[in-house]
Design an enzyme around this catalytic site. Structure first.
Site, PDB file in Angstrom:
ATOM      1  N   LYS A  44     -13.366 -25.090 -91.611  1.00 44.05           N
ATOM      2  CA  LYS A  44     -13.263 -24.099 -90.321  1.00 44.05           C
ATOM      3  C   LYS A  44     -14.716 -23.782 -89.854  1.00 44.05           C
ATOM      4  CE  LYS A  44     -10.963 -20.431 -92.037  1.00 44.05           C
ATOM      5  NZ  LYS A  44     -10.784 -18.787 -92.092  1.00 44.05           N
ATOM      6  N   ASP A 130      -7.736 -23.585-101.703  1.00 42.61           N
ATOM      7  CA  ASP A 130      -6.478 -24.087-101.968  1.00 42.61           C
ATOM      8  C   ASP A 130      -6.677 -25.590-102.271  1.00 42.61           C
ATOM      9  OD1 ASP A 130      -4.652 -21.840-100.489  1.00 42.61           O
ATOM     10  OD2 ASP A 130      -6.318 -22.372 -99.016  1.00 42.61           O
TER      11      ASP A 130
HETATM   12  P1  ADP Z   1     -11.822 -16.715 -95.807  1.00 43.30           P
HETATM   13  O1  ADP Z   1     -13.319 -17.182 -95.696  1.00 43.30           O
HETATM   14  O2  ADP Z   1     -11.381 -16.369 -97.307  1.00 43.30           O
HETATM   15  O3  ADP Z   1     -10.792 -17.611 -94.953  1.00 43.30           O
HETATM   16  P2  ADP Z   1     -12.632 -14.279 -94.210  1.00 43.30           P
HETATM   17  O4  ADP Z   1     -13.788 -13.865 -95.139  1.00 43.30           O
HETATM   18  O5  ADP Z   1     -12.969 -15.054 -92.939  1.00 43.30           O
HETATM   19  O6  ADP Z   1     -11.704 -15.194 -95.217  1.00 43.30           O
HETATM   20  O7  ADP Z   1     -11.556 -13.263 -93.938  1.00 43.30           O
HETATM   21  C1  ADP Z   1     -10.457 -12.997 -93.290  1.00 43.30           C
HETATM   22  C2  ADP Z   1     -10.515 -11.768 -92.468  1.00 43.30           C
HETATM   23  O8  ADP Z   1     -10.006 -10.757 -93.541  1.00 43.30           O
HETATM   24  C3  ADP Z   1     -11.612 -11.486 -91.533  1.00 43.30           C
HETATM   25  O9  ADP Z   1     -11.041 -10.871 -90.357  1.00 43.30           O
HETATM   26  C4  ADP Z   1     -12.266 -10.340 -92.404  1.00 43.30           C
HETATM   27  O10 ADP Z   1     -12.892  -9.359 -91.781  1.00 43.30           O
HETATM   28  C5  ADP Z   1     -10.994  -9.578 -93.395  1.00 43.30           C
HETATM   29  N1  ADP Z   1     -11.443  -8.921 -94.485  1.00 43.30           N
HETATM   30  C6  ADP Z   1     -11.889  -9.553 -95.781  1.00 43.30           C
HETATM   31  N2  ADP Z   1     -12.081  -8.714 -96.514  1.00 43.30           N
HETATM   32  C7  ADP Z   1     -12.029  -7.689 -96.061  1.00 43.30           C
HETATM   33  C8  ADP Z   1     -11.996  -6.345 -96.482  1.00 43.30           C
HETATM   34  N3  ADP Z   1     -12.512  -6.081 -97.784  1.00 43.30           N
HETATM   35  N4  ADP Z   1     -11.806  -5.107 -95.556  1.00 43.30           N
HETATM   36  C9  ADP Z   1     -11.529  -5.419 -94.382  1.00 43.30           C
HETATM   37  N5  ADP Z   1     -11.377  -6.669 -93.916  1.00 43.30           N
HETATM   38  C10 ADP Z   1     -11.407  -7.756 -94.627  1.00 43.30           C
HETATM   39 MG    MG Z   2     -14.286 -18.602 -94.606  1.00 49.15          MG
END
Ligand code: ADP
Ligand code: MG
Length: 291
Positions: A44, A130
């Site tokens: 991503k 995953d």
């Molecule tokens: P990943 O990297 O695991 O794919 P992300 O860090 O991009 O996931 O998070 C996915 C979404 O969830 C984002 O929009 C992020 O702001 C939200 N998010 C993650 N942790 C929290 C939290 N503790 N509180 C509010 N929103 C969160």
């Molecule tokens: Mg990510």
């Protein structure tokens, strides 16, 4: 003698909060005085966005495709508080191995002795969890990272991904692979969610490093293209991320987890589901450990 660079990998299911958590850890570590590199290993390629005002940086794989000779300067971009940001990138969807970007990027930085030249204290790899192909196991398998942490909520799919990760760690644990530091429990606002992740940690012989609540402050910060550490440094959520960052900086001893087999995991999830249903229907008022 060269100082020892601490190398950490953060795994977890897609969308669970790895990049958000990792970027806040990096930001907090930088404020504590550490020199940090955040290495995005998710195709991503958005790991470091909130360290760079919401901006995407060119990925290692894209740059390699465009240029015949690549220098570290083409791959490393400074973000909030001087944090070094790298995105490994990925192949075009449906083509090639997604882990290749990680292997290529890490090799390139090693050859050019970048960590030493930049005097890095801590490198954090933000890796898609995953774990469906060997490529994503690279930071574990090759001993690139020494300690692995997983971000998981109390949702079954997130726990399923964490359990798979534990299987990967266990597999390489006798051949110099990385070991498990613990679980970062994200989006834990309800008592039952805490009970579920606690129970999973106990059953798989690991620990919860930090409970991170779901918070609107995180969303607001993200909309500004910033970490919570940058956008809301005095918030409760920033204090949680700082506490987590300190624990990670001081973490020394990781261990081999004891993953559940598929049947055990399903049985475990089912018994929790039954308890949650009883909670919802009012048959019980609190839930404890599953069977
Ligand atoms: P990943 O990297 O695991 O794919 P992300 O860090 O991009 O996931 O998070 C996915 C979404 O969830 C984002 O929009 C992020 O702001 C939200 N998010 C993650 N942790 C929290 C939290 N503790 N509180 C509010 N929103 C969160
Ligand atoms: Mg990510």
């Amino acid at each position: 003698m060269a100082k020892k660079i601490k190398q950490i990998a953060i795994y977890g299911k897609g969308g669970i909060g790895k990049s958000t958590t990792t970027s806040n850890i990096s930001a907090a570590l930088s404020k504590l005085g550490y020199k940090v590199m955040q290495f995005g290993c998710d195709p991503k390629s958005d790991s470091t966005n909130t360290l760079r005002g919401g901006e995407y940086i060119p990925t290692v794989l894209d740059t390699l495709r465009e240029k015949s000779s690549v220098k570290a300067n083409d791959l490393i971009f400074q973000g909030f508080n001087g944090i070094y940001c790298v995105e490994a990138g990925g192949p075009a969807p449906g083509v090639g191995c997604a882990g290749r970007g990680i292997i290529t990027a890490v090799e390139l930085l090693k050859q050019q002795k970048i960590f030493e030249k930049l005097d890095i204290d801590i490198v954090i790899y933000d890796v898609l969890g995953d774990v469906v192909c060997g490529g994503f196991a690279v930071p574990i398998r090759e001993g690139i990272a020494e300690h692995v942490f997983t971000v998981s909520s109390a949702d079954f799919m997130a726990i399923y991904a964490a359990n798979n990760l534990f299987k990967g760690i266990q597999k390489y644990s006798n051949s110099g692979g990385a070991l498990l530091g613990g679980i970062i429990a994200n989006s834990i606002n309800q008592p039952y969610a805490k009970s579920i992740v606690d129970d999973f940690a106990q059953r798989t012989s690991t620990q919860i490093v930090q409970y991170v609540p779901r918070s609107v402050t995180v969303t607001q910060s993200e909309l500004q293209g910033k970490t919570t550490i940058e956008a809301a440094p005095d918030s409760e959520q920033a204090a949680v991320y700082t506490a987590l960052a300190k624990k990670i900086a001081e973490h020394e001893k990781s261990t081999t987890p004891a993953p559940l087999d598929v049947a055990e995991l399903r049985e475990w999830a089912k018994s929790w589901a039954d308890q949650l249903l009883a909670l919802e229907t009012g048959a019980v008022t609190s839930v404890g450990q599953s069977i």
